[in-house]
Design a protein around this motif. Structure first.
Motif, short mmCIF file in Angstrom:
data_model
loop_
_atom_site.label_atom_id
_atom_site.label_comp_id
_atom_site.label_asym_id
_atom_site.label_seq_id
_atom_site.Cartn_x
_atom_site.Cartn_y
_atom_site.Cartn_z
N THR A 268 16.05 4.74 43.62
CA THR A 268 16.32 6.10 43.60
C THR A 268 14.91 6.76 43.24
O THR A 268 14.33 6.22 42.11
CB THR A 268 17.39 6.65 42.73
N ILE A 269 14.35 7.67 43.97
CA ILE A 269 12.85 8.40 43.75
C ILE A 269 13.45 9.98 43.61
O ILE A 269 13.86 10.36 44.40
CB ILE A 269 11.91 8.08 44.43
N PHE A 270 12.90 10.36 42.62
CA PHE A 270 13.13 11.97 42.13
C PHE A 270 11.58 12.45 42.36
O PHE A 270 10.83 11.82 41.68
CB PHE A 270 13.57 12.14 40.68
N CYS A 271 11.30 13.42 43.03
CA CYS A 271 10.01 13.78 43.33
C CYS A 271 9.83 15.27 43.56
O CYS A 271 10.63 15.93 44.18
CB CYS A 271 9.82 13.25 44.83
N GLU A 272 8.94 15.72 42.83
CA GLU A 272 8.69 17.28 42.98
C GLU A 272 8.14 17.55 44.21
O GLU A 272 7.40 16.80 45.01
CB GLU A 272 7.64 17.58 41.78
N ILE B 197 0.50 31.56 47.79
CA ILE B 197 1.01 30.85 46.75
C ILE B 197 0.69 29.37 47.21
O ILE B 197 1.27 28.82 48.13
CB ILE B 197 2.20 30.80 46.00
N LYS B 198 -0.30 28.70 46.46
CA LYS B 198 -0.50 27.30 47.29
C LYS B 198 0.13 26.22 46.22
O LYS B 198 -0.34 26.09 45.05
CB LYS B 198 -2.21 27.15 47.21
N TYR B 199 0.98 25.41 46.87
CA TYR B 199 1.75 24.47 46.04
C TYR B 199 1.63 22.95 46.78
O TYR B 199 2.17 22.63 47.52
CB TYR B 199 3.17 24.71 45.77
N ALA B 200 0.55 22.17 46.22
CA ALA B 200 0.37 20.81 46.75
C ALA B 200 -0.44 20.12 45.71
O ALA B 200 -1.43 20.49 45.25
CB ALA B 200 -0.48 20.80 48.00
N VAL B 201 0.12 18.84 45.39
CA VAL B 201 -0.53 18.32 44.09
C VAL B 201 -0.52 16.68 44.52
O VAL B 201 0.60 16.24 45.16
CB VAL B 201 0.09 18.32 42.84
N ALA B 202 -1.50 16.20 44.38
CA ALA B 202 -1.56 14.62 44.47
C ALA B 202 -0.46 13.89 43.16
O ALA B 202 -0.47 14.37 42.23
CB ALA B 202 -2.89 13.91 44.16
N GLY B 203 0.15 12.92 43.83
CA GLY B 203 1.24 12.51 42.95
C GLY B 203 0.91 11.70 41.70
O GLY B 203 -0.14 11.01 41.82
N GLU B 204 1.65 12.27 40.65
CA GLU B 204 1.31 11.22 39.13
C GLU B 204 2.55 10.60 38.72
O GLU B 204 3.62 11.35 38.73
CB GLU B 204 0.67 12.14 38.26
N LEU B 205 2.66 9.32 38.89
CA LEU B 205 3.90 8.58 38.41
C LEU B 205 4.28 9.06 37.02
O LEU B 205 3.33 9.20 36.12
CB LEU B 205 3.59 7.09 38.55
N ASN B 206 5.46 9.29 36.87
CA ASN B 206 6.15 9.71 35.52
C ASN B 206 5.85 11.05 35.24
O ASN B 206 6.33 11.67 34.32
CB ASN B 206 5.65 8.71 34.47
N LYS B 207 5.06 11.61 36.04
CA LYS B 207 5.00 13.30 35.65
C LYS B 207 5.64 14.00 36.80
O LYS B 207 6.95 14.67 36.58
CB LYS B 207 3.52 13.50 35.65
N ASN B 208 5.41 13.90 38.05
CA ASN B 208 6.14 14.77 39.15
C ASN B 208 6.67 13.59 40.24
O ASN B 208 7.31 14.18 41.42
CB ASN B 208 5.01 15.53 39.95
N LEU B 209 6.79 12.44 40.06
CA LEU B 209 7.20 11.25 40.87
C LEU B 209 8.13 10.42 39.74
O LEU B 209 7.30 9.79 39.03
CB LEU B 209 6.22 10.61 41.38
N THR B 210 9.52 10.27 39.73
CA THR B 210 9.79 9.08 38.97
C THR B 210 10.75 8.23 39.80
O THR B 210 11.42 8.60 40.66
CB THR B 210 10.79 9.88 37.68
#
Ligand SMILES: Cc1cc2nc3c(=O)[nH]c(=O)nc-3n(C[C@H](O)[C@H](O)[C@H](O)COP(=O)(O)OP(=O)(O)OC[C@H]3O[C@@H](n4cnc5c(N)ncnc54)[C@H](O)[C@@H]3O)c2cc1C
Length: 302
Positions: free
Chosen positions: A80-84, A62-75
């Motif tokens: 404070t930063i919430f990050c997938e 299972i490959k799990y790595a994505v380029a960050g997209e503000l407001n989607k997986n990074l807020t």
């Protein structure tokens, strides 16, 4: 597919299938599906800290790595930063810097994802990913839980996630106010410095062995060690390896870099067994000379 292609080291044979996921929900669903269908599985994120076996793996990667997209997986909210977990670490660092937030910039240049960094408590230049972490969202095999940093049991290149079959799904970081200009200058300098050790296209899994905490070493052994080499309370594995003549040692298609004792490079067609043989040899040399046991920082998979 050859799993080596999903790693920065390039070592590793075929697997039955690769499942690519881009969100925590998809990750959990993929794991549940594999368990229901009784398919063995392993998770690879950035693949920058793993050495995969050559024998075919009759299971799913299972490959799990994505380029960050503000407001989607990074807020971001204040400092404070919430990050997938699948977000590329560099994207998180860049976002922090852009918002004048300090505390992650020394990790600039470390490849891989935020999740992978949390699992191995990645760090560099005296800063670690867990320093500014306050909470982690994880899957414990049955349910999603939010745990605080102390429950993550972070130590030097170690966390609870290295020892349990948990999934890191997301994390919250509390950073400090900084100045964008200063932080980005520091990040650029670090990246430049790191490129000397890790030129682009180099096939490696980063530092192969962990450094050794000086506090864990007896006085008698410490006497054999040049005190000027101890940095941030650690005896660099690279120093120990260089003293025992590791630079340039080879095993088939893998070799220790000519310029760094703790860097094993795949010269093209490196094999898993060759890596293991070389690692054993290096450990043996360090035990004979210093009586110190090197421990792998990389993870052998599956
Ligand atoms: C050129 C180079 C330089 C490096 N420099 C450094 C450095 O300075 N400092 C440092 O600490 N490391 C360094 N590394 C090692 C590596 O980049 C880090 O350990 C990185 O954090 C690994 O992240 P990854 O996403 O690539 O994890 P992977 O290598 O894909 O996975 C590592 C382990 O974590 C598990 N895992 C990954 N994601 C999750 C998740 N979401 N939930 C549960 N388990 C998960 C995997 O199953 C695997 O067991 C370097 C590597 C390279 C190639």
């Amino acid at each position: 597919m050859r799993v080596g292609e999903l790693t920065t080291f390039g070592v590793g044979g075929e697997c039955r299938l690769v499942v690519r996921v881009t969100t925590p929900e998809e990750l959990v669903a993929a794991v549940i599906k594999c368990e229901q269908d009784k398919i063995p599985y392993r998770l690879i994120a950035g693949g920058s800290n793993v050495v995969w076996q050559d024998a075919p793996f009759a299971g799913a990667v299972i490959k799990y790595a994505v380029a960050g997209e503000l407001n989607k997986n990074l807020t971001i909210t204040g400092s404070t930063i919430f990050c997938e977990a699948g977000v590329i670490l560099a994207d998180l660092i860049n976002l922090a810097i852009k918002h004048n937030l300090a505390g992650l910039e020394s990790l600039s240049g470390i490849p891989g994802t935020v999740g992978g960094a949390i699992v191995g408590n990645a760090g560099a230049y005296g800063q670690g990913i867990s320093d500014k972490l306050i909470a982690i969202v994880m899957w414990d095999g049955k349910r999603v839980r939010v745990i605080n940093k102390s429950a993550g049991q972070f130590k030097y290149r170690d966390s609870i996630f290295k020892h349990k079959d948990y999934l890191v799904l997301a994390a919250t970081f509390k950073l400090e106010r900084g100045e964008k200009k200063v932080l980005s200058k520091k990040a650029r300098e670090i990246i430049k410095l790191r490129e000397k050790k890790y030129p682009p296209q180099l096939k490696c899994p980063g530092s192969f062995f962990k450094n050794i905490l000086a506090q864990d070493v007896s006085k008698a052994v410490l006497k054999k060690i040049d005190p000027t080499k101890i940095t941030h309370g650690k005896i660099p594995a690279g120093y120990l390896l260089e003293v025992v003549g590791a630079r340039g040692l080879k095993s088939g298609g893998v070799k220790v870099a000519d310029y760094h004792g703790n860097l094993i490079i795949n010269t093209g067609k490196g094999k898993y067994q060759e890596v293991k043989q070389l690692a054993q040899k290096l450990k043996g040399l360090v035990i004979s000379k210093f009586g110190l046991r090197l421990e792998e920082e990389i993870r052998y998979l599956p």
